[in-house]
Design a protein around this motif. Structure first.
Motif, PDB file in Angstrom:
ATOM      1  N   UNK A 174      66.311   8.199 -22.197  1.00  0.00           N
ATOM      2  CA  UNK A 174      64.476   7.596 -22.470  1.00  0.00           C
ATOM      3  C   UNK A 174      64.784   5.962 -22.552  1.00  0.00           C
ATOM      4  N   UNK A 175      63.490   5.495 -21.574  1.00  0.00           N
ATOM      5  CA  UNK A 175      63.095   3.771 -21.872  1.00  0.00           C
ATOM      6  C   UNK A 175      62.212   3.847 -22.218  1.00  0.00           C
ATOM      7  N   UNK A 232      63.603   6.597 -15.487  1.00  0.00           N
ATOM      8  CA  UNK A 232      63.430   7.479 -14.337  1.00  0.00           C
ATOM      9  C   UNK A 232      64.749   6.853 -13.852  1.00  0.00           C
ATOM     10  N   UNK A 233      65.546   5.933 -13.842  1.00  0.00           N
ATOM     11  CA  UNK A 233      67.250   6.013 -12.967  1.00  0.00           C
ATOM     12  C   UNK A 233      68.415   6.228 -13.760  1.00  0.00           C
TER      13      UNK A 233
END
Length: 152
Positions: free
Chosen positions: A81-82, A105-106
């Motif tokens: 998670x970010x 996302x990465x």
């Protein structure tokens, strides 16, 4: 099998009934008007995934166009998670942003699991204060520097 067919028929009937609704919202009266205005308000995250000790370094500044930019850091232990700032909202002289947690996302996490978060609030030239919220709690109350006047 019969229960599956019944369910399909019930769903089809509900869809047909929904498609048969008239487009005249005035006929429904004030109850429909208040429902429409409630639906028009943006929804904000109501749950906070962050402890107070997991956010820091909040600041607000103006970009070249005079809009407010907000920056900070948020800690998430799970690299799947970010942290992000989302749903900016301007009301009069103040703006509010919500700190949220989203899928990373990465392929990499953040250094020591502290994510740099930043967002620009569009159309915020007249804003002089910003609140960063996480769910229903305030994470940061920030004063915004006055917009500088350019000389031609």
């Amino acid at each position: 099998m019969k229960s599956g067919v019944r369910l399909l028929v019930a769903i089809s009937a509900a869809l047909v009934a929904g498609c048969n609704q008239g487009g005249d919202t005035k006929a429904a009266g004030p109850a429909n008007a208040s429902a429409n205005s409630a639906a028009a308000k943006p929804k904000h995250p109501s749950y906070c995934f962050f402890k107070d000790s997991e956010t820091k370094s909040w600041s607000a500044a103006r970009d070249a166009q005079g809009n407010v930019t907000v920056k900070g850091k948020a800690h998430i232990e799970d690299t799947a998670y970010s942290a992000q700032l989302a749903a900016p909202e301007v009301s009069g002289l103040s703006a509010t942003l919500w700190l949220t947690m989203s899928p990373n996302p990465g392929p990499y996490g953040a250094v020591d699991n502290w994510w740099d978060v930043a967002a620009t609030v569009p159309n915020s030239g007249g804003v002089d204060s910003v609140t960063v919220r996480c769910g229903t709690k305030n994470v940061a109350q920030l004063k915004v520097p006055a917009a500088s006047v350019r000389k031609s």
